[in-house]
Scaffold this motif. Structure first.
Motif, PDB file in Angstrom:
ATOM      1  N   TRP A 262     -10.790  10.231  -5.204  1.00 65.96           N
ATOM      2  CA  TRP A 262      -9.597   9.495  -4.737  1.00 65.96           C
ATOM      3  C   TRP A 262      -9.497   9.750  -3.040  1.00 65.96           C
ATOM      4  N   ASN A 263      -9.965  10.755  -2.516  1.00 64.77           N
ATOM      5  CA  ASN A 263      -9.902  10.979  -1.117  1.00 64.77           C
ATOM      6  C   ASN A 263     -10.915   9.770  -0.204  1.00 64.77           C
ATOM      7  N   ASP A 264     -11.796   9.410  -1.147  1.00 64.37           N
ATOM      8  CA  ASP A 264     -12.769   8.452  -0.786  1.00 64.37           C
ATOM      9  C   ASP A 264     -11.754   6.923  -0.712  1.00 64.37           C
ATOM     10  N   ILE A 265     -11.408   6.892  -1.968  1.00 63.71           N
ATOM     11  CA  ILE A 265     -10.737   5.613  -2.162  1.00 63.71           C
ATOM     12  C   ILE A 265      -9.591   5.644  -1.231  1.00 63.71           C
ATOM     13  N   VAL A 266      -8.668   6.697  -0.977  1.00 69.90           N
ATOM     14  CA  VAL A 266      -7.773   6.166   0.007  1.00 69.90           C
ATOM     15  C   VAL A 266      -8.202   6.060   1.528  1.00 69.90           C
ATOM     16  N   LYS A 267      -9.148   6.551   1.888  1.00 75.79           N
ATOM     17  CA  LYS A 267     -10.003   6.344   2.998  1.00 75.79           C
ATOM     18  C   LYS A 267     -10.384   4.933   3.278  1.00 75.79           C
ATOM     19  N   LYS A 268     -11.044   4.422   2.105  1.00 70.74           N
ATOM     20  CA  LYS A 268     -11.901   3.073   2.107  1.00 70.74           C
ATOM     21  C   LYS A 268     -10.701   2.039   2.307  1.00 70.74           C
ATOM     22  N   THR A 269      -9.664   2.282   1.272  1.00 64.17           N
ATOM     23  CA  THR A 269      -8.629   1.151   1.173  1.00 64.17           C
ATOM     24  C   THR A 269      -7.860   1.131   2.326  1.00 64.17           C
ATOM     25  N   LYS A 270      -7.726   2.180   3.235  1.00 60.83           N
ATOM     26  CA  LYS A 270      -6.916   2.335   4.262  1.00 60.83           C
ATOM     27  C   LYS A 270      -7.672   1.427   5.309  1.00 60.83           C
ATOM     28  N   ARG A 271      -9.065   1.591   5.312  1.00 54.56           N
ATOM     29  CA  ARG A 271     -10.026   0.956   6.470  1.00 54.56           C
ATOM     30  C   ARG A 271      -9.855  -0.645   5.868  1.00 54.56           C
ATOM     31  N   ALA A 272      -9.977  -1.042   4.839  1.00 54.88           N
ATOM     32  CA  ALA A 272     -10.070  -2.342   4.382  1.00 54.88           C
ATOM     33  C   ALA A 272      -8.644  -2.927   4.295  1.00 54.88           C
ATOM     34  N   HIS A 273      -7.531  -2.300   4.692  1.00 54.48           N
ATOM     35  CA  HIS A 273      -6.071  -3.002   4.676  1.00 54.48           C
ATOM     36  C   HIS A 273      -5.853  -3.402   3.391  1.00 54.48           C
ATOM     37  N   ILE A 274      -6.014  -2.534   2.243  1.00 55.66           N
ATOM     38  CA  ILE A 274      -5.514  -2.647   0.742  1.00 55.66           C
ATOM     39  C   ILE A 274      -4.943  -1.503   0.237  1.00 55.66           C
ATOM     40  N   TYR A 275      -4.781  -0.594   1.075  1.00 55.60           N
ATOM     41  CA  TYR A 275      -4.108   0.613   0.317  1.00 55.60           C
ATOM     42  C   TYR A 275      -2.709   0.597   0.119  1.00 55.60           C
ATOM     43  N   VAL A 276      -1.745  -0.155   1.000  1.00 58.45           N
ATOM     44  CA  VAL A 276      -0.407  -0.582   0.378  1.00 58.45           C
ATOM     45  C   VAL A 276      -0.467  -1.212  -0.671  1.00 58.45           C
ATOM     46  N   PHE A 277      -1.482  -2.276  -0.793  1.00 59.12           N
ATOM     47  CA  PHE A 277      -1.592  -3.042  -2.051  1.00 59.12           C
ATOM     48  C   PHE A 277      -1.953  -2.212  -3.324  1.00 59.12           C
ATOM     49  N   MET A 278      -2.634  -1.292  -3.145  1.00 59.80           N
ATOM     50  CA  MET A 278      -3.143  -0.342  -4.437  1.00 59.80           C
ATOM     51  C   MET A 278      -1.880   0.338  -4.695  1.00 59.80           C
ATOM     52  N   ILE A 279      -1.201   0.993  -3.850  1.00 64.02           N
ATOM     53  CA  ILE A 279      -0.072   2.075  -3.971  1.00 64.02           C
ATOM     54  C   ILE A 279       1.047   1.068  -4.974  1.00 64.02           C
ATOM     55  N   HIS A 280       1.215  -0.234  -4.526  1.00 65.43           N
ATOM     56  CA  HIS A 280       2.144  -1.037  -5.037  1.00 65.43           C
ATOM     57  C   HIS A 280       1.745  -1.626  -6.508  1.00 65.43           C
ATOM     58  N   LEU A 281       0.634  -1.670  -6.653  1.00 66.16           N
ATOM     59  CA  LEU A 281      -0.090  -1.928  -8.225  1.00 66.16           C
ATOM     60  C   LEU A 281       0.050  -0.782  -9.002  1.00 66.16           C
TER      61      LEU A 281
END
Length: 415
Positions: A262-281
């Motif tokens: 999950w640390n890798d997921i958070v790091k990469k989703t923030k880089r790709a600008h989809i972290y906020v999208f993921m959290i709302h899903l």
């Protein structure tokens, strides 16, 4: 926008089927018109068998005219029978690929179906595999011998294979459709081509999963979850995605969370600008789909997932879009507006972006554009005539949907 009664029941039914729990519904009676709306909604999202299974438990549904229940039952049985046949066909095909010395990775469809209590109730219109480019022509030879016809001809692929994203194959006898991916995302897309850089060493990290007694190779658990998320984000940047894709991600996280970095997921989703999208899903999952972050081994603070995030607009868009945002022509055409915004374009706005899309979009829409890209102005004229004379889509509605969805992209920090 408030979630209406039919949509609430739809989500409750989907959840009761997946969680194998009873259906507790006390939020108002459903009339025949409501049931018809529910059927249309389940068709948009391609989960008629799942919703019918849940509806059949309700006394209120059983009191509906026989023609209503009969139509649902017929559609459900036909869809499940087709899916059973497609699953068997694909697994047989996959065995043949391995015998040929090929090792394709299976993605999405059959892997996600394996997470549901009745896998073939979770429908797939096709199957997706990922192979290295060096194996493409060997795979092509095998599929052609098995009765498949390639969507692109030799001339279209000649000299271009290094940049081709995917190639489609359809079995001319059975209708089975297979997508062979040579990259996870189309590199030429300014909006999401960069997603490919989030994935490295895919072949070294591959894992094997058992599907109906058959071992198939697939992406490792962290990469596969990230791929499901990026794939949904890609479609969200186009015209949207459906509840089925959301539940796929939720179930994947719950089933494989202890093997997801999950640390890798958070790091990469923030880089790709989809972290906020993921959290709302995830928030939608907690509020409506029974998602358990603890079961998914989500290691971060749970206050972001306590149901207080503003995810209602996102859920409404998911419900309205249907599977991959194809519920209406206007919605599909609005993709040019959202993609223009995601690409950072300032000139391509509104109806202009919908009527005069870029070459990449036009190639997918009109086959002659693949062979003759210089015909782009002619393609635009063709498209304009379709709008005017065929009334293929309402231009004003297209712009309204597109502008509303651009606002969503901004709200969830994707642009």
């Amino acid at each position: 926008m408030k979630i209406e009664k039919v949509e609430k029941l739809f989500l409750r039914m989907f959840t009761s089927f997946v969680r194998q729990t009873g259906l507790d519904w006390k939020e108002g009676q459903m009339n025949t018109e409501d049931w018809e709306s529910l059927l249309a909604l389940s068709a948009y999202h391609q989960i008629i068998p799942i919703i019918y299974e849940a509806a059949a438990q309700m006394d209120e549904f059983r009191r509906q005219p026989p023609a209503v229940a009969g139509m649902w039952k017929k559609e459900s049985m036909m869809a499940v029978a087709r899916q059973v046949r497609m699953t068997k066909e694909f697994l047989f095909l996959y065995k043949g690929m391995e015998k040929m010395g090929l090792r394709p990775f299976v993605m999405k469809g059959i892997i996600c179906r394996n997470l549901y209590p009745k896998p073939d109730y979770r429908l797939s219109s096709d199957e997706d595999i990922f192979i290295s480019r060096k194996d493409f022509w060997k795979m092509d030879e095998y599929l052609v011998k098995r009765g498949f016809k390639r969507t692109e001809n030799d001339e279209e692929l000649k000299g271009k294979l290094h940049s081709v994203h995917e190639v489609g194959y359809r079995n001319v006898q059975t209708g089975f459709y297979l997508e062979v991916h040579l990259s996870l995302f189309a590199e030429e897309s300014d909006a999401y081509g960069g997603f490919n850089r989030l994935f490295t060493d895919l072949h070294k990290k591959a894992v094997s999963e058992n599907v109906e007694g058959n071992d198939v190779w697939t992406l490792d658990y962290t990469d596969h979850f990230l791929y499901l998320l990026c794939h949904s984000a890609k479609h969200f940047l186009h015209s949207g995605f459906g509840v089925r894709q959301l539940f796929d991600m939720i179930l994947f996280a719950e089933n494989y969370g202890d093997r997801i970095d999950w640390n890798d997921i958070v790091k990469k989703t923030k880089r790709a600008h989809i972290y906020v999208f993921m959290i709302h899903l995830f928030d939608i999952g907690v509020r409506y789909l029974g998602f358990d972050p603890h079961k998914a081994c989500w290691p971060f603070h749970l206050q972001e997932l306590d149901g207080t995030l503003d995810s209602e607009d996102l859920l409404n868009d998911i419900l309205a879009g249907g599977v991959f945002g194809t519920s209406t022509r206007e919605r599909q055409h609005s993709a040019n507006i959202t993609l223009a915004a995601a690409n950072g374009g300032k000139k391509a706005r509104g109806l202009r972006a919908s009527l005069f899309p870029n070459l990449s979009y036009m190639k997918k829409r009109y086959s002659y554009m693949k062979r003759h890209p210089w015909m782009l102005p002619i393609g635009w004229a063709h498209r304009l005539l379709e709008f005017v004379f065929k009334k293929e889509a309402d231009g004003r509605k297209t712009v309204e949907i597109g502008n509303r969805r651009v606002a969503l992209l901004k709200k969830y920090k994707m642009i």
